[in-house]
Design a protein around this motif. Structure first.
Motif, PDB file in Angstrom:
ATOM      1  N   TRP A 256       0.971  -1.506   0.197  1.00  0.00           N
ATOM      2  CA  TRP A 256       0.001   0.020  -0.080  1.00  0.00           C
ATOM      3  C   TRP A 256       0.834   1.390  -0.012  1.00  0.00           C
ATOM      4  O   TRP A 256       0.589   2.188  -0.502  1.00  0.00           O
ATOM      5  CB  TRP A 256      -0.828  -0.150   0.993  1.00  0.00           C
ATOM      6  CG  TRP A 256      -1.764   1.268   1.400  1.00  0.00           C
ATOM      7  CD1 TRP A 256      -1.649   2.089   2.506  1.00  0.00           C
ATOM      8  CD2 TRP A 256      -2.767   1.805   0.453  1.00  0.00           C
ATOM      9  NE1 TRP A 256      -2.410   3.092   2.076  1.00  0.00           N
ATOM     10  CE2 TRP A 256      -3.081   3.113   1.127  1.00  0.00           C
ATOM     11  CE3 TRP A 256      -3.319   0.976  -0.963  1.00  0.00           C
ATOM     12  CZ2 TRP A 256      -4.164   3.588   0.437  1.00  0.00           C
ATOM     13  CZ3 TRP A 256      -4.128   2.042  -1.171  1.00  0.00           C
ATOM     14  CH2 TRP A 256      -4.621   3.305  -0.915  1.00  0.00           C
ATOM     15  N   ARG A 257       1.935   1.264   0.646  1.00  0.00           N
ATOM     16  CA  ARG A 257       3.047   2.493   1.034  1.00  0.00           C
ATOM     17  C   ARG A 257       3.672   2.789  -0.489  1.00  0.00           C
ATOM     18  O   ARG A 257       3.616   3.690  -1.034  1.00  0.00           O
ATOM     19  CB  ARG A 257       3.963   2.334   1.883  1.00  0.00           C
ATOM     20  CG  ARG A 257       4.658   3.581   2.136  1.00  0.00           C
ATOM     21  CD  ARG A 257       5.714   3.410   3.303  1.00  0.00           C
ATOM     22  NE  ARG A 257       6.414   4.584   3.644  1.00  0.00           N
ATOM     23  CZ  ARG A 257       5.969   5.420   4.453  1.00  0.00           C
ATOM     24  NH1 ARG A 257       4.886   5.288   4.807  1.00  0.00           N
ATOM     25  NH2 ARG A 257       6.595   6.782   4.734  1.00  0.00           N
ATOM     26  N   TRP A 259       2.410   1.715  -3.429  1.00  0.00           N
ATOM     27  CA  TRP A 259       1.263   1.826  -4.459  1.00  0.00           C
ATOM     28  C   TRP A 259       1.113   3.511  -4.212  1.00  0.00           C
ATOM     29  O   TRP A 259       0.941   4.067  -5.320  1.00  0.00           O
ATOM     30  CB  TRP A 259       0.189   1.292  -4.041  1.00  0.00           C
ATOM     31  CG  TRP A 259      -0.847   1.678  -5.116  1.00  0.00           C
ATOM     32  CD1 TRP A 259      -2.025   2.311  -4.835  1.00  0.00           C
ATOM     33  CD2 TRP A 259      -0.960   1.191  -6.673  1.00  0.00           C
ATOM     34  NE1 TRP A 259      -2.946   2.447  -5.896  1.00  0.00           N
ATOM     35  CE2 TRP A 259      -2.248   1.637  -6.940  1.00  0.00           C
ATOM     36  CE3 TRP A 259      -0.385   0.491  -7.228  1.00  0.00           C
ATOM     37  CZ2 TRP A 259      -2.768   1.604  -8.317  1.00  0.00           C
ATOM     38  CZ3 TRP A 259      -0.736   0.157  -8.640  1.00  0.00           C
ATOM     39  CH2 TRP A 259      -1.810   0.640  -9.046  1.00  0.00           C
ATOM     40  N   GLN A 260       1.286   4.038  -3.088  1.00  0.00           N
ATOM     41  CA  GLN A 260       0.988   5.471  -2.963  1.00  0.00           C
ATOM     42  C   GLN A 260       1.999   6.510  -3.627  1.00  0.00           C
ATOM     43  O   GLN A 260       1.918   7.542  -4.087  1.00  0.00           O
ATOM     44  CB  GLN A 260       0.944   6.059  -1.480  1.00  0.00           C
ATOM     45  CG  GLN A 260      -0.182   5.225  -0.757  1.00  0.00           C
ATOM     46  CD  GLN A 260      -0.125   5.820   0.823  1.00  0.00           C
ATOM     47  OE1 GLN A 260       0.885   5.339   1.413  1.00  0.00           O
ATOM     48  NE2 GLN A 260      -1.322   6.125   1.410  1.00  0.00           N
ATOM     49  N   TRP A 271       7.724  -0.472  -7.213  1.00  0.00           N
ATOM     50  CA  TRP A 271       6.517  -1.419  -6.734  1.00  0.00           C
ATOM     51  C   TRP A 271       6.484  -2.872  -7.386  1.00  0.00           C
ATOM     52  O   TRP A 271       5.895  -3.686  -6.644  1.00  0.00           O
ATOM     53  CB  TRP A 271       5.241  -0.362  -6.642  1.00  0.00           C
ATOM     54  CG  TRP A 271       4.095  -0.957  -6.276  1.00  0.00           C
ATOM     55  CD1 TRP A 271       3.492  -1.232  -5.160  1.00  0.00           C
ATOM     56  CD2 TRP A 271       3.082  -1.716  -7.053  1.00  0.00           C
ATOM     57  NE1 TRP A 271       2.396  -2.002  -4.846  1.00  0.00           N
ATOM     58  CE2 TRP A 271       2.133  -2.068  -6.229  1.00  0.00           C
ATOM     59  CE3 TRP A 271       2.979  -2.000  -8.387  1.00  0.00           C
ATOM     60  CZ2 TRP A 271       0.605  -2.677  -6.590  1.00  0.00           C
ATOM     61  CZ3 TRP A 271       2.026  -2.698  -8.952  1.00  0.00           C
ATOM     62  CH2 TRP A 271       0.729  -3.165  -7.875  1.00  0.00           C
TER      63      TRP A 271
END
Length: 311
Positions: A256-257, A259-260, A271
């Motif tokens: 998630w981090r 992806w940001q 990623w």
């Protein structure tokens, strides 16, 4: 030791990863590392350098070509995994030399014969394409999801057949069986596992614990499995459901981090490498090999860095 390597590398790299020139320089170094390994692999395949070689004279002539890459680098599988992890990074540079380098790495990966790493390479490139297209064309996201769903449905049956035919399937089935089997005292070990290092002591060195059909199927090949050839299954065996759940939470948080930060090309590339690393952890043991542990630590640090001032 490898866990400590990750924990030590991550914070050590953090001050450098917040500065864009350092970020680009480290990415370039990883690309050069991968192409250097690919070139050395080619030299070994042609028989020009057989430093740290296995006894290839005992190998049949028809398999000699297959065995040659094992010399020097020691294990063609971790070399192929390294190539798969680094593929998206070559697209970050406008210099045409990197396209030539990408071709060399793809050629080395194709000749490696390591199918799961080749599948990982496809996943790596597809993940990079997903991250780039998702952020560049927000109006086409529904179509992107459709393409992903169709691709998974088409490739899943073939992938499942390949997995079932793999020799490691026997080991994985045995690991799951042993994990579900309670101790002699009747105490279940599914939640907490049998402790770090228990796999080598209880699975590999004590063959009497294995099912007869497993021993009969593997024969002498069982000496190769001092690890489960799956970091996820070995973690399940050693630290149980609780430990694997914590690792899954960490992996999800990193995804998630990362992806940001995937709106930028460099964020998308690292990623994609993380996605491939996590996938390879299911069917291989990158966290048990020094080379891939170091690269994995770098991938974790790249996806856990502070995004401010980088993208």
């Amino acid at each position: 030791v490898y866990v400590l390597t990750v924990l030590a590398t991550w914070p050590a790299l953090q001050p450098h990863l917040s500065w864009r020139p350092s970020l680009i320089r480290i990415t370039a170094w990883v690309c050069w590392m991968s192409v250097a390994m690919a070139l050395y692999q080619g030299i070994q395949v042609m028989g020009w350098d057989q430093f740290y070689t296995q006894d290839l004279k005992k190998a049949p002539e028809e398999t000699l070509y297959t065995y040659r890459p094992y010399a020097g680098l020691g294990n063609i599988q971790f070399v192929a995994v390294t190539h798969a992890l680094t593929l998206p990074l070559f697209f970050l540079f406008r210099d045409k030399r990197y396209l030539v380098m990408l071709g060399v790495v793809l050629l080395a990966l194709a000749f490696s014969g390591v199918r799961f790493a080749q599948a990982g390479a496809v996943l790596s490139l597809a993940s990079y394409g997903l991250a780039r297209s998702w952020h560049r064309w927000p109006r086409k996201r529904l179509g992107i999801l459709g393409i992903i769903l169709i691709s998974v449905m088409v490739s899943l049956p073939s992938a499942w057949r390949q997995v079932r035919r793999d020799e490691r399937w026997i080991v994985w089935s045995e690991v799951l069986h042993q994990w579900q089997t309670p101790e002699a005292s009747g105490r279940p070990m599914t939640l907490t596992g049998r402790g770090l290092g228990a796999f080598q002591e209880r699975f590999w060195q004590d063959v009497s614990r294995l099912r007869p059909e497993t021993v009969a199927s593997l024969g002498m090949q069982i000496i190769r499995y001092d690890t489960a050839h799956s970091d996820v299954l070995q973690a399940l065996y050693e630290i149980g459901l609780i430990g694997v759940a914590l690792l899954a939470w960490l992996g999800g948080a990193l995804l998630w981090r990362g992806w940001q930060m995937a709106a930028s090309p460099i964020g998308a590339a690292w990623w994609a490498s993380l996605v491939t690393l996590l996938a390879c952890s299911v069917v291989y043991f990158p966290w048990h090999m020094a080379q891939t542990t170091w690269l994995g630590s770098l991938i974790v640090a790249m996806n856990a860095r502070q995004p401010e001032g980088v993208v």
